[in-house]
Design a protein around this motif. Structure first.
Motif, mmCIF file in Angstrom:
data_model
loop_
_atom_site.group_PDB
_atom_site.id
_atom_site.type_symbol
_atom_site.label_atom_id
_atom_site.label_comp_id
_atom_site.label_asym_id
_atom_site.label_seq_id
_atom_site.Cartn_x
_atom_site.Cartn_y
_atom_site.Cartn_z
ATOM 1 N N TRP B 17 5.948 4.434 5.614
ATOM 2 C CA TRP B 17 6.170 3.032 5.314
ATOM 3 C C TRP B 17 5.009 2.137 5.725
ATOM 4 O O TRP B 17 4.396 1.505 4.881
ATOM 5 N N GLU B 18 4.671 2.127 7.022
ATOM 6 C CA GLU B 18 3.713 1.123 7.493
ATOM 7 C C GLU B 18 2.369 1.212 6.789
ATOM 8 O O GLU B 18 1.728 0.210 6.514
ATOM 9 N N GLU B 19 1.910 2.441 6.518
ATOM 10 C CA GLU B 19 0.641 2.572 5.817
ATOM 11 C C GLU B 19 0.831 3.332 4.528
ATOM 12 O O GLU B 19 -0.022 4.125 4.128
ATOM 13 N N ASN B 20 1.950 3.094 3.891
ATOM 14 C CA ASN B 20 2.239 3.811 2.656
ATOM 15 C C ASN B 20 1.048 3.749 1.696
ATOM 16 O O ASN B 20 0.529 2.678 1.418
ATOM 17 N N PRO B 21 0.607 4.929 1.218
ATOM 18 C CA PRO B 21 -0.604 4.943 0.402
ATOM 19 C C PRO B 21 -0.509 4.064 -0.835
ATOM 20 O O PRO B 21 -1.499 3.463 -1.231
ATOM 21 N N VAL B 22 0.661 3.993 -1.466
ATOM 22 C CA VAL B 22 0.709 3.276 -2.742
ATOM 23 C C VAL B 22 0.751 1.767 -2.549
ATOM 24 O O VAL B 22 -0.126 1.049 -2.997
ATOM 25 N N PHE B 23 1.759 1.254 -1.850
ATOM 26 C CA PHE B 23 1.905 -0.199 -1.890
ATOM 27 C C PHE B 23 1.232 -0.922 -0.738
ATOM 28 O O PHE B 23 1.118 -2.143 -0.778
ATOM 29 N N VAL B 24 0.769 -0.212 0.292
ATOM 30 C CA VAL B 24 0.003 -0.904 1.323
ATOM 31 C C VAL B 24 -1.486 -0.694 1.106
ATOM 32 O O VAL B 24 -2.266 -1.635 1.087
ATOM 33 N N GLN B 25 -1.876 0.567 0.899
ATOM 34 C CA GLN B 25 -3.302 0.823 0.732
ATOM 35 C C GLN B 25 -3.752 0.778 -0.721
ATOM 36 O O GLN B 25 -4.942 0.823 -1.005
ATOM 37 N N ILE B 26 -2.786 0.714 -1.672
ATOM 38 C CA ILE B 26 -3.104 0.680 -3.106
ATOM 39 C C ILE B 26 -4.073 1.808 -3.475
ATOM 40 O O ILE B 26 -5.156 1.587 -4.001
ATOM 41 N N LEU B 27 -3.681 3.014 -3.139
ATOM 42 C CA LEU B 27 -4.517 4.176 -3.484
ATOM 43 C C LEU B 27 -3.769 5.075 -4.453
ATOM 44 O O LEU B 27 -2.543 5.154 -4.432
ATOM 45 N N GLY B 28 -4.530 5.767 -5.265
ATOM 46 C CA GLY B 28 -3.948 6.815 -6.097
ATOM 47 C C GLY B 28 -2.934 6.338 -7.100
ATOM 48 O O GLY B 28 -1.994 7.058 -7.435
ATOM 49 N N ILE B 29 -3.116 5.126 -7.628
ATOM 50 C CA ILE B 29 -2.088 4.655 -8.529
ATOM 51 C C ILE B 29 -2.299 5.089 -9.970
ATOM 52 O O ILE B 29 -1.458 4.837 -10.800
ATOM 53 N N CYS B 30 -3.419 5.788 -10.242
ATOM 54 C CA CYS B 30 -3.613 6.254 -11.617
ATOM 55 C C CYS B 30 -2.416 7.082 -12.044
ATOM 56 O O CYS B 30 -1.739 6.791 -13.023
ATOM 57 N N SER B 31 -2.140 8.120 -11.264
ATOM 58 C CA SER B 31 -1.046 8.990 -11.667
ATOM 59 C C SER B 31 0.290 8.346 -11.346
ATOM 60 O O SER B 31 1.296 8.662 -11.965
ATOM 61 N N ALA B 32 0.291 7.383 -10.403
ATOM 62 C CA ALA B 32 1.547 6.690 -10.116
ATOM 63 C C ALA B 32 2.051 6.033 -11.385
ATOM 64 O O ALA B 32 3.253 5.952 -11.624
ATOM 65 N N LEU B 33 1.138 5.552 -12.209
ATOM 66 C CA LEU B 33 1.562 4.860 -13.413
ATOM 67 C C LEU B 33 1.763 5.813 -14.578
ATOM 68 O O LEU B 33 2.658 5.646 -15.387
ATOM 69 N N ALA B 34 0.910 6.834 -14.648
ATOM 70 C CA ALA B 34 0.902 7.653 -15.845
ATOM 71 C C ALA B 34 2.136 8.539 -15.991
ATOM 72 O O ALA B 34 2.625 8.733 -17.094
ATOM 73 N N VAL B 35 2.649 9.079 -14.892
ATOM 74 C CA VAL B 35 3.724 10.063 -15.038
ATOM 75 C C VAL B 35 5.111 9.472 -14.815
ATOM 76 O O VAL B 35 6.106 10.156 -15.002
ATOM 77 N N THR B 36 5.183 8.191 -14.405
ATOM 78 C CA THR B 36 6.490 7.700 -13.962
ATOM 79 C C THR B 36 7.408 7.254 -15.093
ATOM 80 O O THR B 36 8.385 6.584 -14.823
ATOM 81 N N ASN B 37 7.136 7.608 -16.352
ATOM 82 C CA ASN B 37 8.155 7.239 -17.337
ATOM 83 C C ASN B 37 9.238 8.303 -17.493
ATOM 84 O O ASN B 37 10.206 8.097 -18.208
ATOM 85 N N LEU B 38 9.100 9.416 -16.795
ATOM 86 C CA LEU B 38 10.170 10.423 -16.774
ATOM 87 C C LEU B 38 10.387 10.894 -15.334
ATOM 88 O O LEU B 38 9.429 11.280 -14.668
ATOM 89 N N VAL B 39 11.637 10.849 -14.878
ATOM 90 C CA VAL B 39 11.920 11.193 -13.484
ATOM 91 C C VAL B 39 11.523 12.639 -13.189
ATOM 92 O O VAL B 39 10.947 12.939 -12.150
ATOM 93 N N LYS B 40 11.796 13.525 -14.156
ATOM 94 C CA LYS B 40 11.546 14.940 -13.930
ATOM 95 C C LYS B 40 10.053 15.209 -13.701
ATOM 96 O O LYS B 40 9.663 15.880 -12.741
ATOM 97 N N ASN B 41 9.207 14.636 -14.593
ATOM 98 C CA ASN B 41 7.773 14.826 -14.449
ATOM 99 C C ASN B 41 7.270 14.256 -13.132
ATOM 100 O O ASN B 41 6.408 14.835 -12.477
ATOM 101 N N THR B 42 7.830 13.112 -12.753
ATOM 102 C CA THR B 42 7.429 12.484 -11.506
ATOM 103 C C THR B 42 7.697 13.390 -10.331
ATOM 104 O O THR B 42 6.872 13.550 -9.434
ATOM 105 N N MET B 43 8.887 14.012 -10.364
ATOM 106 C CA MET B 43 9.285 14.915 -9.294
ATOM 107 C C MET B 43 8.278 16.059 -9.170
ATOM 108 O O MET B 43 7.793 16.353 -8.073
ATOM 109 N N VAL B 44 7.961 16.684 -10.293
ATOM 110 C CA VAL B 44 7.037 17.825 -10.287
ATOM 111 C C VAL B 44 5.669 17.393 -9.762
ATOM 112 O O VAL B 44 5.072 18.026 -8.899
ATOM 113 N N MET B 45 5.205 16.260 -10.297
ATOM 114 C CA MET B 45 3.908 15.725 -9.877
ATOM 115 C C MET B 45 3.915 15.464 -8.377
ATOM 116 O O MET B 45 2.966 15.799 -7.666
#
Lengths: 198, 220
Positions: B17-45
């Protein structure tokens, strides 16, 4: 229609607009959010990306098809691609430093960042998975680079104007940048249907 | 960055939480956006990413005294690439469909800034055990955010969840925008907004609790 029949120029324009590597494929987001505060530095980074992306996708195409495929080593593509990219960036950095100091001052600081820019590796991986020919790859690499540059420069322009605007405090910085990027992506979707490349 | 805390548990909690990579450090969001239209793919990723960050942090840390400083980055990238190849081969063998859908994005774990960031920022100067937990925490924190975003995007955009139709929203008009690129940008922005708001609210409550006991903190 087979992929190999598409004209490289069509691929080039599609890579800039409908299939924009940043706004449609989300690649290269980290530098996009970090460096897009000033138009000048985003043009510098954009130019470096266009150059490196074009050259590395062509180089990787040659390496993949002339070394990896004949020896059935396709599964090593990730490691090989990243080494080619890192080595290329290193060589270009040294070359620029020798040839032109002013160019080095303008682009030099951006080059090390580029090795870990996912747009570069993404360009190479996409051209492999879509089975492009060498010319198509060149078109795709160049177009993707231009598309990325277009997006980051436009973004920087908007953010420079945005400085004076008041934003919800929690959304300041990356939050509002993402919303702007979303609206830009919506605008680019207007191009879809004009051409299709995959 | 704050100094690394002592125990394994606090390392884990900090990354979640405190230093969560996505919403605090804004890192690695390329794939955060690309795969999140399907829950299953997100899980695997997500699982692939947890595997890669945890093990590559461990390896980088174990090798840290043998790695010359000048080639440090190169060694880290190669270690990461090796683990990503394992993930890719595993997916090809056991989940060919998902592997095909994720396509190039599996390979892009290599350049995901989170993996590199943890290797360089933590593993390069800590013991293997602690680095492993740190990588694990970063991976889980990342996956958690991705799953939350996917859980909104898939039902709103496709009317399904984990690939199954949802009867309750059968009449629902699909929000196509959620499946395509802009939906990803908007959802992540909203998520950052909410997460920051909650964080600030927690801070304010904690401070108000210390100063004057019975007053509820005023909302903005």
């Amino acid at each position: 229609m087979e992929v190999t029949d598409i004209h490289p120029l069509v691929i080039l324009f599609a890579a800039i607009t409908t299939d924009n590597i940043l706004l449609a494929r989300f690649l290269g987001m980290c530098p996009f959010l970090a460096v897009s505060k000033q138009v000048k530095s985003s043009i510098g980074l954009g130019t470096a990306v266009v150059f490196v992306l074009t050259c590395t996708s062509v180089l990787n195409w040659i390496v993949y098809n002339s070394i990896l495929v004949p020896y059935n080593l396709e599964y090593l593509q990730y490691i090989v691609f990243i080494i080619v990219i890192a080595a290329f960036v290193q060589i270009v950095e040294m070359a620029i430093e020798r040839i032109s100091m002013s160019l080095y001052m303008a682009l030099g600081i951006f080059l090390p960042l580029i090795t870990v820019n996912c747009a570069i590796l993404g360009g190479s991986l996409f051209m492999i998975s879509r089975k492009y020919t060498l010319l198509q790859t060149a078109g795709f690499g160049f177009g993707s680079g231009l598309g990325w540059m277009l997006a980051i420069v436009a973004m920087a322009g908007i953010r420079e104007k945005m400085k004076k605007a008041k934003v919800v405090p929690q959304l300041e910085g990356p939050g509002i940048a993402l919303i702007i990027a979303g609206i830009m992506a919506l605008a680019f979707i207007g191009f879809s249907g004009v051409m299709k490349i995959n | 960055m704050s100094p690394p805390p002592a125990s394994g548990m606090s390392v884990l909690k900090r990354m979640l939480w405190e230093e969560n990579p996505v919403f605090v450090q804004i890192l690695g969001i390329c794939s955060a956006l690309a795969v999140t239209n399907l829950v299953k793919n997100t899980m695997v990723m997500g699982v692939g990413l947890i595997f890669t960050t945890a093990l590559s942090s461990f390896t980088v840390s174990a090798l840290r005294s043998y790695t010359p400083r000048r080639v440090r980055m190169m060694v880290q990238i190669l270690v990461i690439a090796a683990y990503v190849i394992m993930v890719k081969i595993f997916l090809d063998a056991f989940m060919p469909d998902i592997s095909k859908q994720l396509g190039a994005y599996v390979g892009l774990i290599i350049t995901n800034c989170i993996v590199m960031g943890r290797a360089e920022g933590f593993a390069a100067s800590n013991t293997p055990g602690k680095s492993f937990i740190d990588g694990l925490g970063a991976g889980i924190g990342y996956t958690m955010v991705l799953l939350i975003i996917a859980c909104v995007r898939e039902p709103l955009g496709l009317g399904t969840f984990f690939g199954f139709r949802i009867e309750a929203i059968e009449e629902w008009t699909r929000w196509n925008v959620m499946v395509i690129a802009p939906g990803g940008f908007f959802m992540l922005a909203i998520f950052i907004w909410v997460a920051r708001y909650v964080n600030e609210e927690i801070d304010r409550r904690a401070r108000a609790g210390n100063n004057c006991d019975h007053h509820e903190p005023k909302k903005k």
